[in-house]
Design a protein around this motif. Structure first.
Motif, PDB file in Angstrom:
ATOM      1  N   ASP B 190       0.820  -1.218   0.000  1.00  7.55           N
ATOM      2  CA  ASP B 190       0.000   0.000   0.000  1.00  7.55           C
ATOM      3  C   ASP B 190       0.855   1.269   0.000  1.00  7.55           C
ATOM      4  O   ASP B 190       0.411   2.315  -0.438  1.00  7.55           O
ATOM      5  N   SER B 191       2.092   1.158   0.485  1.00 13.09           N
ATOM      6  CA  SER B 191       2.942   2.349   0.549  1.00 13.09           C
ATOM      7  C   SER B 191       3.692   2.557  -0.771  1.00 13.09           C
ATOM      8  O   SER B 191       4.397   3.546  -0.939  1.00 13.09           O
ATOM      9  N   ARG B 193       4.184   2.714  -5.162  1.00 13.15           N
ATOM     10  CA  ARG B 193       3.507   3.201  -6.368  1.00 13.15           C
ATOM     11  C   ARG B 193       3.321   2.035  -7.346  1.00 13.15           C
ATOM     12  O   ARG B 193       4.260   1.296  -7.638  1.00 13.15           O
ATOM     13  N   ARG B 194       2.096   1.905  -7.862  1.00 11.90           N
ATOM     14  CA  ARG B 194       1.868   0.901  -8.904  1.00 11.90           C
ATOM     15  C   ARG B 194       2.594   1.352 -10.175  1.00 11.90           C
ATOM     16  O   ARG B 194       2.653   2.548 -10.447  1.00 11.90           O
ATOM     17  N   ILE B 195       3.131   0.408 -10.951  1.00  9.42           N
ATOM     18  CA  ILE B 195       3.865   0.826 -12.158  1.00  9.42           C
ATOM     19  C   ILE B 195       2.910   1.470 -13.160  1.00  9.42           C
ATOM     20  O   ILE B 195       3.302   2.309 -13.951  1.00  9.42           O
ATOM     21  N   ARG B 196       1.643   1.080 -13.117  1.00 10.26           N
ATOM     22  CA  ARG B 196       0.596   1.800 -13.848  1.00 10.26           C
ATOM     23  C   ARG B 196      -0.724   1.504 -13.173  1.00 10.26           C
ATOM     24  O   ARG B 196      -0.845   0.482 -12.486  1.00 10.26           O
ATOM     25  N   PRO B 197      -1.729   2.377 -13.341  1.00 12.67           N
ATOM     26  CA  PRO B 197      -2.996   2.160 -12.646  1.00 12.67           C
ATOM     27  C   PRO B 197      -3.562   0.778 -12.963  1.00 12.67           C
ATOM     28  O   PRO B 197      -3.519   0.334 -14.107  1.00 12.67           O
ATOM     29  N   GLY B 198      -4.042   0.097 -11.930  1.00 11.59           N
ATOM     30  CA  GLY B 198      -4.675  -1.208 -12.144  1.00 11.59           C
ATOM     31  C   GLY B 198      -3.711  -2.372 -12.153  1.00 11.59           C
ATOM     32  O   GLY B 198      -4.127  -3.522 -12.108  1.00 11.59           O
ATOM     33  N   SER B 199      -2.394  -2.101 -12.246  1.00 10.24           N
ATOM     34  CA  SER B 199      -1.417  -3.183 -12.275  1.00 10.24           C
ATOM     35  C   SER B 199      -1.140  -3.663 -10.857  1.00 10.24           C
ATOM     36  O   SER B 199      -1.186  -2.888  -9.905  1.00 10.24           O
ATOM     37  N   ASP B 200      -0.841  -4.981 -10.720  1.00  7.40           N
ATOM     38  CA  ASP B 200      -0.441  -5.498  -9.412  1.00  7.40           C
ATOM     39  C   ASP B 200       1.086  -5.558  -9.314  1.00  7.40           C
ATOM     40  O   ASP B 200       1.650  -6.343  -8.568  1.00  7.40           O
ATOM     41  N   LYS B 201       1.756  -4.721 -10.109  1.00 10.80           N
ATOM     42  CA  LYS B 201       3.216  -4.642 -10.042  1.00 10.80           C
ATOM     43  C   LYS B 201       3.568  -3.262  -9.483  1.00 10.80           C
ATOM     44  O   LYS B 201       2.932  -2.260  -9.846  1.00 10.80           O
ATOM     45  N   TYR B 202       4.593  -3.224  -8.629  1.00 19.37           N
ATOM     46  CA  TYR B 202       4.895  -1.999  -7.892  1.00 19.37           C
ATOM     47  C   TYR B 202       6.358  -1.611  -8.056  1.00 19.37           C
ATOM     48  O   TYR B 202       7.227  -2.475  -8.230  1.00 19.37           O
ATOM     49  N   ASP B 203       6.614  -0.307  -7.958  1.00 16.24           N
ATOM     50  CA  ASP B 203       7.982   0.206  -7.961  1.00 16.24           C
ATOM     51  C   ASP B 203       8.495   0.241  -6.523  1.00 16.24           C
ATOM     52  O   ASP B 203       7.980   1.010  -5.705  1.00 16.24           O
TER      53      ASP B 203
END
Lengths: 85, 303
Positions: B190-191, B193-203
């Motif tokens: 939750d803390s 940023r998603r790599i793009r909206p709706g993606s379950d991949k995070y930076d």
């Protein structure tokens, strides 16, 4: 037989690796295979290659010949050598 | 009037870009590489020496198209021009720019670019390669949390130092991680940023767990999945080492069509001779991170 044009070679550990940059195929050579490759540095015949190996290793000709032919056919299939008539 | 471009430093180069590149370290200097938005021709025309519908190449130009994203023109090892397609997601535009386009440019500079992660181990670099989805990023995250700072992930750009030893350049201090990988690593998605909206991949920003200097490459581990109950490690020698590097080369088909096989072969052989390489087989069914990390911790203790 002679190596085709457009080959590059490099050493990786104890292996000499040859690549045909036209096709991208490559092949690793060590031991007897490498010796045969070095014999192909100048135009030579299958018979000459076998003669040299028989002299070098003292193996009977009928034992050595099939392996040499098989190996040279492999090099030919990989596009690494060509026949010169 | 045009806005001042952004200046970034990554992979050992200074980039001047009028496209914002989130996550890439900012850094001053004279630009080696220029990136801009502009009009890109649909074809290279008569200079093209190769064309297959997906990309075109000539000795110093490269052109490719990604459907729904944009068209990219890469020239002379110095410039990338991007033409976005209508409705393109900016995250995709930038990901393609920093992946395929930058790699094509580095190929024009005759640089070896491997697909993998590099971690600092006792001042040296250890590379982990393998096909997409094999778990390189997750493993890199777990090992960085255990004190092996990340040097780069995704692109490993190989150059050599003054002594002729192969070095890997520091890349982008971010790992792209799937939600379930974050859960396994005990991180709170939750803390992030998603790599793009709706993606379950995070930076996941690496912060202090990032090494900002190049490091001499000491080992390469090729990770793959097999029908094996346990993680096994096997040395790779001779011509198989070269095969490992060709398989790990990012966009090998790009450099092949730019006449790059000869320099790539020479550089790969030099890297192969300078490092130890190992094949790491992990069970196909489950990604047992704990077991894999345990194996790597034992392995890395001897670097």
């Amino acid at each position: 037989m002679i190596p085709v044009a457009g080959l590059v070679s490099a050493q990786v550990d104890d292996t000499t690796v040859i690549m045909n940059v036209g096709t991208g195929t490559y092949f690793g050579l060590e031991g007897t295979g490498l010796l045969i490759w070095q014999l192909l540095g100048e135009p030579t015949s299958v018979g000459d290659v076998i003669d040299t190996l028989v002299a070098e290793y003292g193996v009977p000709r009928h034992v050595c010949a099939p392996d040499v032919v098989k190996f040279l056919m492999q090099l030919d299939e990989l596009g690494l050598i060509q026949l010169v008539l | 009037m045009r806005a001042e471009p952004f200046t970034y430093t990554t992979y050992g180069f200074v980039l001047s870009s009028d496209i914002a590149l989130p996550g890439v370290p900012k850094g001053p200097g004279k630009a080696d590489i220029r990136i801009r938005s502009g009009t890109v021709p649909e074809q290279l025309g008569t200079t093209a020496t190769f064309s297959n519908g997906a990309f075109e190449a000539s000795p110093d130009q490269f052109l490719f198209t990604v459907a729904g994203v944009g068209r990219y023109h890469v020239a002379g090892g110095r410039e990338i021009v991007v033409q976005r397609f209508p409705g393109a997601d900016e995250a995709d535009v930038v990901a393609t720019l920093l992946g395929s386009a930058l790699t094509a440019l580095l190929h024009q500079r005759n640089l070896l670019v491997l697909h993998g992660a590099a971690l600092a181990v006792g001042g040296k670099a250890v590379l982990v390669t393998g096909v997409p989805g094999i778990g390189k990023s997750t493993l890199a995250a777990a090992l960085s949390a255990r004190g092996h700072d990340l040097i780069t992930e995704d692109l490993c750009v190989i150059t050599s130092d003054k002594a002729g030893r192969p070095v890997v350049a520091p890349g982008i201090p971010t790992l792209k991680l799937w939600g379930d990988a974050l859960t396994e690593l005990g991180k709170d998605r939750d803390s992030l940023r998603r790599i793009r909206p709706g993606s379950d991949k995070y930076d996941a920003e690496m912060g202090r767990r990032f090494r900002q200097r190049p490091a001499v490459v000491s080992r390469i581990y090729e990770l793959s999945a097999h029908d094996t109950p346990k993680v096994t490690v096997t040395p790779i020698t001779g011509v198989a080492k070269l095969t490992t590097l060709i398989n790990a080369t990012f966009r090998y088909e790009f450099l092949e069509q730019q006449g790059g096989r000869a320099w790539h072969f020479t550089q790969s052989a030099a890297l192969a001779s300078a490092v130890d390489a190992y094949h790491v087989a992990r069970p196909r069914g489950g990604f047992l991170l704990g077991e894999l990390v345990g194996v790597f911790e034992r392995e890395l203790a001897s670097v």
